[in-house]
Motif scaffolding. Structure first.
Motif, PDB file in Angstrom:
ATOM      1  N   GLU A 100       0.817  -1.213   0.000  1.00  0.00           N
ATOM      2  CA  GLU A 100       0.000   0.000   0.000  1.00  0.00           C
ATOM      3  C   GLU A 100       0.851   1.264   0.000  1.00  0.00           C
ATOM      4  N   GLU A 101       2.160   1.111  -0.040  1.00  0.00           N
ATOM      5  CA  GLU A 101       3.063   2.248  -0.037  1.00  0.00           C
ATOM      6  C   GLU A 101       3.856   2.267  -1.340  1.00  0.00           C
ATOM      7  N   ASP A 102       4.045   3.472  -1.851  1.00  0.00           N
ATOM      8  CA  ASP A 102       4.851   3.638  -3.055  1.00  0.00           C
ATOM      9  C   ASP A 102       6.137   4.358  -2.663  1.00  0.00           C
ATOM     10  N   ILE A 103       7.163   3.560  -2.345  1.00  0.00           N
ATOM     11  CA  ILE A 103       8.434   4.107  -1.857  1.00  0.00           C
ATOM     12  C   ILE A 103       9.427   4.110  -3.002  1.00  0.00           C
ATOM     13  N   SER A 104      10.064   5.232  -3.229  1.00  0.00           N
ATOM     14  CA  SER A 104      11.021   5.361  -4.338  1.00  0.00           C
ATOM     15  C   SER A 104      12.467   5.154  -3.878  1.00  0.00           C
ATOM     16  N   TYR A 105      12.648   4.693  -2.682  1.00  0.00           N
ATOM     17  CA  TYR A 105      14.002   4.537  -2.149  1.00  0.00           C
ATOM     18  C   TYR A 105      14.760   3.452  -2.918  1.00  0.00           C
ATOM     19  N   GLN A 115      23.480   1.864   6.977  1.00  0.00           N
ATOM     20  CA  GLN A 115      23.207   3.295   6.890  1.00  0.00           C
ATOM     21  C   GLN A 115      21.851   3.591   7.530  1.00  0.00           C
ATOM     22  N   PHE A 116      21.828   4.638   8.375  1.00  0.00           N
ATOM     23  CA  PHE A 116      20.573   5.104   8.977  1.00  0.00           C
ATOM     24  C   PHE A 116      20.337   6.535   8.505  1.00  0.00           C
ATOM     25  N   ALA A 117      19.163   6.768   7.940  1.00  0.00           N
ATOM     26  CA  ALA A 117      18.895   8.084   7.361  1.00  0.00           C
ATOM     27  C   ALA A 117      17.407   8.404   7.478  1.00  0.00           C
ATOM     28  N   ARG A 118      17.124   9.677   7.151  1.00  0.00           N
ATOM     29  CA  ARG A 118      15.739  10.163   7.122  1.00  0.00           C
ATOM     30  C   ARG A 118      15.477  10.674   5.709  1.00  0.00           C
ATOM     31  N   ILE A 119      14.457  10.109   5.069  1.00  0.00           N
ATOM     32  CA  ILE A 119      14.192  10.468   3.673  1.00  0.00           C
ATOM     33  C   ILE A 119      12.799  11.061   3.551  1.00  0.00           C
ATOM     34  N   ASP A 131      19.491   0.705   6.303  1.00  0.00           N
ATOM     35  CA  ASP A 131      19.905  -0.076   5.119  1.00  0.00           C
ATOM     36  C   ASP A 131      21.183  -0.822   5.468  1.00  0.00           C
ATOM     37  N   VAL A 132      21.147  -2.182   5.257  1.00  0.00           N
ATOM     38  CA  VAL A 132      22.304  -3.025   5.571  1.00  0.00           C
ATOM     39  C   VAL A 132      22.678  -3.845   4.334  1.00  0.00           C
ATOM     40  N   GLU A 133      23.963  -3.797   3.975  1.00  0.00           N
ATOM     41  CA  GLU A 133      24.474  -4.632   2.880  1.00  0.00           C
ATOM     42  C   GLU A 133      24.993  -5.946   3.466  1.00  0.00           C
ATOM     43  N   VAL A 134      24.505  -7.049   2.948  1.00  0.00           N
ATOM     44  CA  VAL A 134      24.941  -8.363   3.448  1.00  0.00           C
ATOM     45  C   VAL A 134      25.283  -9.279   2.273  1.00  0.00           C
ATOM     46  N   LYS A 135      26.187 -10.222   2.544  1.00  0.00           N
ATOM     47  CA  LYS A 135      26.504 -11.275   1.584  1.00  0.00           C
ATOM     48  C   LYS A 135      26.048 -12.584   2.195  1.00  0.00           C
ATOM     49  N   LEU A 136      25.005 -13.153   1.608  1.00  0.00           N
ATOM     50  CA  LEU A 136      24.385 -14.327   2.203  1.00  0.00           C
ATOM     51  C   LEU A 136      25.092 -15.622   1.829  1.00  0.00           C
ATOM     52  N   LEU A 137      26.055 -15.555   0.872  1.00  0.00           N
ATOM     53  CA  LEU A 137      26.696 -16.777   0.420  1.00  0.00           C
ATOM     54  C   LEU A 137      28.154 -16.853   0.854  1.00  0.00           C
ATOM     55  N   GLY A 138      28.456 -16.176   1.885  1.00  0.00           N
ATOM     56  CA  GLY A 138      29.800 -16.291   2.451  1.00  0.00           C
ATOM     57  C   GLY A 138      30.889 -15.843   1.508  1.00  0.00           C
ATOM     58  N   GLY A 139      30.809 -14.705   0.916  1.00  0.00           N
ATOM     59  CA  GLY A 139      31.867 -14.156   0.064  1.00  0.00           C
ATOM     60  C   GLY A 139      31.616 -14.366  -1.404  1.00  0.00           C
ATOM     61  N   VAL A 147      16.497  -3.554   3.761  1.00  0.00           N
ATOM     62  CA  VAL A 147      16.089  -2.205   4.192  1.00  0.00           C
ATOM     63  C   VAL A 147      14.841  -2.309   5.068  1.00  0.00           C
ATOM     64  N   ALA A 148      14.865  -1.597   6.183  1.00  0.00           N
ATOM     65  CA  ALA A 148      13.676  -1.457   7.051  1.00  0.00           C
ATOM     66  C   ALA A 148      13.334   0.028   7.163  1.00  0.00           C
ATOM     67  N   LEU A 149      12.045   0.352   7.023  1.00  0.00           N
ATOM     68  CA  LEU A 149      11.580   1.746   7.069  1.00  0.00           C
ATOM     69  C   LEU A 149      10.480   1.900   8.106  1.00  0.00           C
ATOM     70  N   GLN A 150      10.414   3.073   8.671  1.00  0.00           N
ATOM     71  CA  GLN A 150       9.356   3.414   9.631  1.00  0.00           C
ATOM     72  C   GLN A 150       8.928   4.860   9.383  1.00  0.00           C
ATOM     73  N   PRO A 151       7.624   5.155   9.339  1.00  0.00           N
ATOM     74  CA  PRO A 151       7.164   6.528   9.094  1.00  0.00           C
ATOM     75  C   PRO A 151       7.633   7.480  10.218  1.00  0.00           C
ATOM     76  N   VAL A 152       7.941   8.702   9.833  1.00  0.00           N
ATOM     77  CA  VAL A 152       8.413   9.709  10.789  1.00  0.00           C
ATOM     78  C   VAL A 152       7.273  10.266  11.625  1.00  0.00           C
ATOM     79  N   ARG A 153       6.033  10.162  11.144  1.00  0.00           N
ATOM     80  CA  ARG A 153       4.908  10.817  11.831  1.00  0.00           C
ATOM     81  C   ARG A 153       4.747  10.337  13.271  1.00  0.00           C
ATOM     82  N   GLU A 154       5.011   9.061  13.537  1.00  0.00           N
ATOM     83  CA  GLU A 154       4.898   8.585  14.918  1.00  0.00           C
ATOM     84  C   GLU A 154       5.973   9.232  15.806  1.00  0.00           C
ATOM     85  N   TYR A 155       7.164   9.361  15.224  1.00  0.00           N
ATOM     86  CA  TYR A 155       8.243  10.041  15.953  1.00  0.00           C
ATOM     87  C   TYR A 155       7.852  11.486  16.267  1.00  0.00           C
TER      88      TYR A 155
END
Length: 448
Positions: A100-105, A115-119, A131-139, A147-155
């Motif tokens: 239900e969200e249209d995020i352009s990130y 990385q932690f940011a406010r967009i 935002d976290v970069e991971v390598k799931l196959l061990g190199g 990426v995990a996002l949370q609306p700023v309005r609650e803050y």
């Protein structure tokens, strides 16, 4: 201008307290905002960790379970949004609430790991992003950005609630603080209040000096005032004694000169010289009498008196009724009960004695004494039904040695002494026309 020391201190304390709180509020809001953002960052990092622990890779493909450990990621109306992107930035997975969200990130592969940011999106919505970069196959080459996002309005809602609570809390704290300050100032200024009460007692004649039961900061002041009081009493005593000694030392020479002038007046050829000598002797006696009365009746610097008027008037009128028994003067009083005048009793007796004697002597048969309260003090009036005083002569008769009535004996210093006494008490004497037909003497004592 604020004359109260306590109000001045309260105003200064209130101003400082308000300025301190106004400076403290932004600092506290900033500290809470940083703490709240750190809490959000920790929560989003925990959510990213949950996604990482649930993800699997088979044949270079990302597989995610249908039900995730964190229930918020399984809800369609959740405030928590989750995305997973591959190395090329293509979206490979999203949580249910993101439909239900249209995020352009788009993730950034810059090698920083997380990385932690406010967009802000184009529609005006703001989000916190972790935002976290991971390598799931061990190199190996299979790398993803989770990426995990949370609306700023609650803050912002939480921050607004905190701001409101801070304003209410600081307002209540300010009221309590000012109340305690008022109580503390009242207690702290009791010493000045006691000092003021002792000064009132000195002015009223109940005390002769200030006590030493005051704070150490005031002892220098009270000591100086006590020295001033002692010096004033001693100076007045020396002044009176010196004038008494002078009058006594001049009495005998004046009596001798008076006798010589009377002998000279018996000889016709010396009568003119005798008249000159007698006039000079009378002038010297007049000067001595005037200065003695000034010394004994002038107001002291610090002591303030209140004397009941009616008993003094009654005593003087009874005496004058006997002196002017043949005239049968009718005397009326228009006085409130009780009534006081701010003057020493000796000075009041001398002043009223001169004014009433003039009124009895010059009236046709009626004298009236009244006292009334005015906006600025009290006004004492003495009226008679005699010939009055012409307007052009009123200033002259208040001068020492000047008399309009030449039919009765006197030196012409009575009204001058009255004027001097009145002025020494900061009062004012005016002459006018009485409704009885004669003169009215008005003495206005200002409120101290």
């Amino acid at each position: 201008m604020i004359r109260s020391l306590r109000l001045r201190l309260m105003l200064a304390a209130t101003t400082l307290a308000v300025l301190f709180m106004l400076a403290l509020l932004p600092a506290m809001q900033g500290a809470f905002s940083l703490a709240l953002q750190d809490s959000i960052k920790q929560r989003l990092a925990s959510d990213v960790t949950t996604l990482i622990s649930a993800a699997r890779v088979e044949n270079n493909r990302l597989l995610m379970p249908t039900q995730l450990p964190d229930e918020l990621l399984n809800l369609t109306d959740s405030r928590l949004l989750g995305y997973i992107y591959d190395r090329e930035g293509h979206l490979v997975w999203r949580s249910r609430a993101t439909h239900e969200e249209d995020i352009s990130y788009r993730p950034r592969y810059d090698g920083h790991g997380d990385q932690f940011a406010r967009i802000r999106e184009t529609n005006g919505q703001e989000f916190f992003v972790y935002d976290v970069e991971v390598k799931l196959l061990g190199g190996k080459s299979a790398a993803f950005s989770i990426v995990a996002l949370q609306p700023v309005r609650e803050y912002e809602q939480t921050l607004d609630g905190l701001r409101e609570n801070l304003y209410l809390g600081f307002g209540a704290a300010l009221v309590v603080l000012l109340s305690l300050l008022w109580i503390g100032l009242t207690w702290g200024l009791q010493a000045l209040k006691r000092l003021s009460q002792e000064l009132d007692q000195i002015e009223n004649g109940a005390l002769e000096s200030l006590s030493e039961e005051h704070p150490s900061e005031l002892l220098r002041l009270t000591g100086s005032l006590n020295r001033l009081l002692r010096s004033e009493r001693e100076q007045r005593s020396r002044y009176r004694d010196s004038l008494d000694d002078l009058a006594h030392s001049l009495k005998t020479p004046l009596a001798v000169l008076q006798g010589v002038s009377e002998d000279m007046a018996q000889r016709p050829e010396d009568r003119e010289q005798a008249w000159v000598l007698q006039s000079q002797i009378e002038r010297m006696s007049q000067q001595i009498s005037y200065q003695l009365q000034r010394a004994s009746l002038r107001k002291s610097g610090l002591v303030r008196h209140q004397v009941r008027l009616r008993p003094v008037l009654q005593s003087l009128c009874d005496t004058l009724d006997k002196v002017y028994r043949d005239k049968q003067v009718r005397t009326s009083f228009d006085l409130p009960n009780p009534c006081y005048v701010p003057i020493e009793q000796g000075a009041l007796l001398e002043m009223l004695g001169n004014l009433l004697e003039n009124a009895y002597r010059l009236c046709l048969g009626e004298v009236r004494i009244s006292l009334r309260q005015t906006m600025s003090g009290v006004e004492l009036c003495i009226e008679d039904d005699g010939p009055g005083v012409p307007p052009d002569q009123r200033a002259r008769i208040l001068q020492r040695g000047e008399r309009l009535d030449r039919q009765h004996p006197g030196q012409g210093i009575g009204l001058a002494v009255v004027k001097d006494i009145i002025e020494s008490y900061g009062a004012q004497l005016t002459l006018g026309d009485s409704a009885l037909g004669g003169a009215v003497f008005r003495i206005h004592f200002p409120t101290v």
